[in-house]
Design a protein around this motif. Structure first.
Motif, mmCIF file in Angstrom:
data_model
loop_
_atom_site.group_PDB
_atom_site.id
_atom_site.type_symbol
_atom_site.label_atom_id
_atom_site.label_comp_id
_atom_site.label_asym_id
_atom_site.label_seq_id
_atom_site.Cartn_x
_atom_site.Cartn_y
_atom_site.Cartn_z
ATOM 1 N N ARG A 155 103.418 -3.178 23.793
ATOM 2 C CA ARG A 155 104.393 -2.197 23.330
ATOM 3 C C ARG A 155 105.273 -2.802 22.233
ATOM 4 O O ARG A 155 105.552 -4.008 22.228
ATOM 5 C CB ARG A 155 105.265 -1.715 24.491
ATOM 6 C CG ARG A 155 104.510 -0.940 25.561
ATOM 7 C CD ARG A 155 105.473 -0.494 26.650
ATOM 8 N NE ARG A 155 104.820 0.345 27.646
ATOM 9 C CZ ARG A 155 104.181 -0.120 28.717
ATOM 10 N NH1 ARG A 155 104.128 -1.426 28.927
ATOM 11 N NH2 ARG A 155 103.608 0.718 29.561
ATOM 12 N N ASP A 210 106.671 5.922 27.928
ATOM 13 C CA ASP A 210 106.649 5.066 26.748
ATOM 14 C C ASP A 210 107.414 5.716 25.613
ATOM 15 O O ASP A 210 107.387 6.945 25.425
ATOM 16 C CB ASP A 210 105.207 4.803 26.316
ATOM 17 C CG ASP A 210 104.468 3.936 27.319
ATOM 18 O OD1 ASP A 210 105.144 3.159 28.013
ATOM 19 O OD2 ASP A 210 103.224 4.037 27.408
ATOM 20 N N ASP A 244 108.341 6.677 21.703
ATOM 21 C CA ASP A 244 107.539 7.101 20.559
ATOM 22 C C ASP A 244 107.557 6.006 19.491
ATOM 23 O O ASP A 244 108.615 5.620 18.986
ATOM 24 C CB ASP A 244 108.084 8.407 19.999
ATOM 25 C CG ASP A 244 107.212 8.960 18.886
ATOM 26 O OD1 ASP A 244 106.058 8.494 18.767
ATOM 27 O OD2 ASP A 244 107.688 9.847 18.148
ATOM 28 N N GLU A 245 106.395 5.502 19.156
ATOM 29 C CA GLU A 245 106.268 4.426 18.185
ATOM 30 C C GLU A 245 105.700 4.910 16.863
ATOM 31 O O GLU A 245 105.323 4.100 16.014
ATOM 32 C CB GLU A 245 105.373 3.311 18.752
ATOM 33 C CG GLU A 245 105.915 2.682 20.025
ATOM 34 C CD GLU A 245 105.023 1.575 20.556
ATOM 35 O OE1 GLU A 245 103.962 1.333 19.915
ATOM 36 O OE2 GLU A 245 105.366 0.954 21.571
ATOM 37 N N SER A 246 105.614 6.235 16.679
ATOM 38 C CA SER A 246 105.038 6.765 15.432
ATOM 39 C C SER A 246 105.930 6.522 14.228
ATOM 40 O O SER A 246 105.444 6.462 13.085
ATOM 41 C CB SER A 246 104.756 8.261 15.585
ATOM 42 O OG SER A 246 105.968 8.961 15.880
ATOM 43 N N ASP A 247 107.226 6.410 14.452
ATOM 44 C CA ASP A 247 108.139 6.200 13.334
ATOM 45 C C ASP A 247 108.233 4.746 12.914
ATOM 46 O O ASP A 247 108.895 4.428 11.919
ATOM 47 C CB ASP A 247 109.531 6.706 13.697
ATOM 48 C CG ASP A 247 110.081 6.032 14.950
ATOM 49 O OD1 ASP A 247 109.264 5.539 15.752
ATOM 50 O OD2 ASP A 247 111.323 6.003 15.119
#
Length: 438
Positions: free
Chosen positions: A252, A266, A268-271
């Motif tokens: 992560r 989890d 949001d890791e899109s940014d």
């Protein structure tokens, strides 16, 4: 006048004299004979540490009035006991007693009142402790180096293994002690039947389930065959940051979001931007196949290889101990099952004492280093060319099998293993001389 009456009168007079001077009768006797007391203290000389010499530079009356005791110190312990071996009908003790854990929890709860909630630190928030990732690579490479070197040393240092039990012995001759507890041991009267040992006899294989996500839900009983099992130390290194292509794991980049005590989602890791190329990690070594092992040819090469093996053993244990302080490891209190993760699995495969009452489930507790890397203790051989005597068993020491192999190959004895090896004890020549030892 009888001699008894004289003694009684003398004792009565001494008692009255002591009462008048406010001194006890025993000190009065010492005051009358100071030279005798001083001579006995001066004769007390030990090798560990000297006796406090305050009594020599003063007058006898001052020394006897203060009544100072002579303190004897020993900074080099010897004859230390081995770690206790628990029977199959006995549960392992907790590393920290339950009372201490509850007291510490109450103290933390008391100190947290009125304070703002602190963010969860890694690895509890799903991230990896980046400062420990190089250490994890070092521990994994030390383990592989240890295995490769032991395979080479087994070609030149004889190691015997019993055919009926798991006991091993380092030396040309197996030890004569009747301690076998395997099948038909009563027929053989406890004597061992020795054969050649292998690497698995020296380094006990401890396996654990490989977790794709170390924060995932607990493994159920029905999933016990669908999840691969790997060496527990390798799993610890993977969770600490080591990337192995054959054992993928989830990494992560953002902390998890807690919903409840055991529920999370989890982030949001899109940014986030694409991960930057980090510094290359150390190259992971590979194990040498058994058919490609080349033993050392000279005595100097054997000694250098033994020193390197001993350093790899210490490096692996010290590094694993540091990793266990940050990444929790669980062990069953009744059997040697180990699980690397915040909570143990639910597989009902424990067959230890009273497993029916637990429905086959393990009794998980915090593991110690010896649970993850168990040292196989063997008898220390003072003279390689001379077998051990059965009558002199109480005079021999013990050491881990890896350490004993390296010592017989020419490595220096580490300081912290000397107390259990009993190197400072004089071994009698025969049983008659041993009977004279008090």
């Amino acid at each position: 006048m009888a001699w008894g009456s004289v003694n009684s009168q003398f004792g009565t007079a001494l008692l009255w004299h002591a009462k008048l001077k406010n001194v006890s009768p025993r000190l009065q006797l010492l005051e009358n004979k100071p030279q005798r007391v001083l001579s006995s203290l001066d004769s007390l000389k030990l090798a560990c540490s000297p006796v406090a010499p305050e009594l020599r530079g003063r007058r006898p009356s001052e020394n006897l009035g203060q009544c100072k005791a002579a303190v004897i110190r020993c900074d080099h312990p010897q004859n230390a006991d081995l770690p206790r071996s628990y029977s199959k009908k006995e549960k392992k003790p907790f590393p920290v007693p339950i009372v201490e854990l509850r007291r510490a929890a109450r103290e933390r709860f008391k100190n947290s009142k009125g304070q703002p909630r602190r963010p969860i630190p890694p690895p509890k928030n799903g991230l990896v402790v980046k400062s420990l990732t190089p250490l994890a690579y070092s521990v994994l490479n030390a383990r592989i180096t240890l295995i490769n070197n032991l395979k080479k040393l087994l070609k030149v240092v004889p190691v015997q293994g019993c055919k009926w039990c798991n006991e091993i012995h380092v030396g040309q001759f197996g030890h004569p002690f009747r301690s076998c507890k395997g099948p038909t041991a009563s027929i053989r009267k406890g004597e061992h039947e020795w054969g050649d040992a292998v690497i698995e006899d020296i380094l006990v294989p401890i396996e654990a389930y490989h977790l794709y996500d170390r924060l995932q839900r607990r493994i159920t009983h029905d999933e016990r065959f669908s999840i691969p099992r790997i060496p527990a130390l390798v799993e610890l290194c993977i969770q600490a940051g080591v990337d192995l292509p054959e054992y993928p794991t989830k990494r992560r980049r953002k902390p998890i979001i807690r919903i409840g005590k055991s529920e999370f989602i989890d982030a949001d890791e899109s940014d986030l931007p694409d991960p930057e190329t980090e510094a290359p990690m150390p190259r992971i070594l590979t194990e040498i196949p058994d058919g490609e092992i080349n033993p050392p040819s000279s005595a100097e090469e054997i000694a250098v290889l033994a020193e390197e093996t001993l350093q790899a053993w210490e490096k692996m244990r010290k590094g694993a101990k540091r990793l266990m302080k940050m990444y929790p490891v669980r062990v069953c209190g009744y059997c040697p099952e180990v699980h690397v993760g915040p909570s143990g699995h639910k597989a009902q495969v424990c067959g230890a004492y009273k497993h029916q009452q637990r429905n086959g489930q393990h009794g998980w507790q915090t593991a110690v280093l010896d649970d993850l890397i168990p040292p196989r203790y063997v008898w220390h051989v003072p003279d390689v060319n001379k077998p051990l005597a059965r009558e002199l068993r109480n005079f021999y020491g013990q050491a881990p099998a890896v350490v004993e192999i390296c010592i017989q190959a020419g490595a220096a004895v580490p300081e912290h293993y000397k107390p259990t090896m009993r190197l400072d004890i004089g071994i009698p020549k025969d049983a008659k001389e041993a009977e004279m030892v008090v």
